[in-house]
Design an enzyme around this catalytic site. Sequence first.
Site, PDB file in Angstrom:
ATOM      1  N   LYS A  39      48.018  52.240  50.650  1.00  0.00           N
ATOM      2  CA  LYS A  39      46.669  52.604  51.103  1.00  0.00           C
ATOM      3  C   LYS A  39      45.680  51.502  50.727  1.00  0.00           C
ATOM      4  CE  LYS A  39      45.895  55.072  46.783  1.00  0.00           C
ATOM      5  NZ  LYS A  39      45.929  56.374  46.099  1.00  0.00           N
ATOM      6  N   HIS A 168      49.424  65.700  42.102  1.00  0.00           N
ATOM      7  CA  HIS A 168      48.895  64.407  41.636  1.00  0.00           C
ATOM      8  C   HIS A 168      48.284  64.578  40.253  1.00  0.00           C
ATOM      9  CE1 HIS A 168      47.648  60.314  42.271  1.00  0.00           C
ATOM     10  NE2 HIS A 168      46.355  60.590  42.145  1.00  0.00           N
ATOM     11  N   ARG A 224      56.016  57.741  43.445  1.00  0.00           N
ATOM     12  CA  ARG A 224      54.982  57.171  44.318  1.00  0.00           C
ATOM     13  C   ARG A 224      54.241  56.018  43.643  1.00  0.00           C
ATOM     14  NH1 ARG A 224      52.995  62.717  44.791  1.00  0.00           N
ATOM     15  NH2 ARG A 224      51.153  62.022  43.651  1.00  0.00           N
ATOM     16  N   TYR A 267      19.641  33.811  40.116  1.00  0.00           N
ATOM     17  CA  TYR A 267      18.618  34.857  40.236  1.00  0.00           C
ATOM     18  C   TYR A 267      18.235  35.418  38.871  1.00  0.00           C
ATOM     19  CZ  TYR A 267      19.805  35.213  45.228  1.00  0.00           C
ATOM     20  OH  TYR A 267      20.019  34.971  46.556  1.00  0.00           O
ATOM     21  N   CYS A 314      26.042  35.786  42.720  1.00  0.00           N
ATOM     22  CA  CYS A 314      25.280  35.969  43.960  1.00  0.00           C
ATOM     23  C   CYS A 314      26.192  36.586  45.026  1.00  0.00           C
ATOM     24  CB  CYS A 314      24.737  34.637  44.462  1.00  0.00           C
ATOM     25  SG  CYS A 314      23.846  33.689  43.216  1.00  0.00           S
ATOM     26  N   ASP A 316      27.377  35.276  47.835  1.00  0.00           N
ATOM     27  CA  ASP A 316      28.417  34.385  48.375  1.00  0.00           C
ATOM     28  C   ASP A 316      28.907  33.353  47.375  1.00  0.00           C
ATOM     29  OD1 ASP A 316      27.617  35.492  50.968  1.00  0.00           O
ATOM     30  OD2 ASP A 316      25.844  34.223  50.673  1.00  0.00           O
TER      31      ASP A 316
END
Length: 376
Positions: A39, A168, A224, A267, A314, A316
């Site tokens: 998943k 679970h 699992r 920043y 930041c 990016d």
Amino acid sequence: MSIKTSASSIAEIDLRALETNLHQVEKYVGNKEILAVVKADAYGHGAVQVSQYLSKSKRHITLFGVAFLEEGIALREAGINDPILLLTGCPEEQASEIVQYRLSPVVYDLCSLSVLSRQAVKLERKVHIHVKVDTGMGRLGLPPAEVLSFIEAANQLEGIEIEGILSHFAYADLKEQAFSIKQLEAIKNTIAVLDKNGIKIRYCHMANSAAVFHLAPAHLNLVRPGLMLYGYSSVEEKTPLALQPIMQIKSRVLAIKKVSAGTSISYGRTFIAQRESLIATVGIGYADGYSCALSNRGIMIAQGQPVPVAGRVCMDMTMIDVTEVPSLKVGDWVTVIGAEGGQSIWADRVAKWAMTHPYEVLCGIGPRVKRIYLTV
Ligand SMILES: *Cc1c(COP(=O)(O)O)cnc(C)c1O
């Protein structure tokens, strides 16, 4: 290192190591069936590539596990023919596609049962379901006391074949063994009640990675594993297997500058150089899953040396203090997660700095990080 890509960050994923991890799990659990949890894009590693590789490998996967319909369809469209379990259930409006794509849903309400039956009859198919029991997670599933009547109802419906029963654990890290054992007793008692009523179910399963390692009675007849296939443990204690993380993240140096003492970086000016420093800007940021929580906390590896994050992460980019690595050049790659020159920083360590767990670090690696697969 020569990496030919225009991407600013890459994830190198070693599928051979994935297979080795799986093989270790196989040997450890003995003759149990295995559901490989893929998943969330195989925890960020690429569900299609991971599943294709495992499906073609020598290892036997009984089922692949995904959370949602779209994930199951993506695997079918990539040519995966193995059984696929939808771990979150079957919303009414998805029943037709679930049957059409031969997906096996987890089921825990009568409404899903009847729409699935109708669709299966319509398409002249059998749908394989796994009945979910809530033994203490409080998320999905029937109370144990309702399981028998639910299964008796399901057995009356055409087109439905009950293939599994599952529960679970609430402690993914098994921290509270006593509670986990209570949950295990609850599923075992439920299975015993079914047994007494002449109902035999093929797959009984409960064990996530932590239980695979540390709670053998929970292996039942199918396990699992998710996280451990990707080389990590959710448990603090040492694991009995030498798992190997299969993904390394590298990021490109975009700029380097020499700054004088007192210069602020990024920043909010939370980092002030205490000495004349070399600061490198690398092409990974919080949009790529390198969390803001790593601001002034994270460490990367440049030319085999640990280098600290300087200032805020930041969107990016992230700045690192490379004063101790004067030979680093623009265009070089630094290791964000992985091993380099005897140093290593794996996702569990990054997770600690970011005050989270390795699951979130791995799943969070964004789509701009180019995945590169090692297969031979
Ligand atoms: C995610 C998930 C798993 C796998 O858990 P790991 O801790 O990654 O091994 C197993 N079962 C279910 C129902 C899950 O949602």
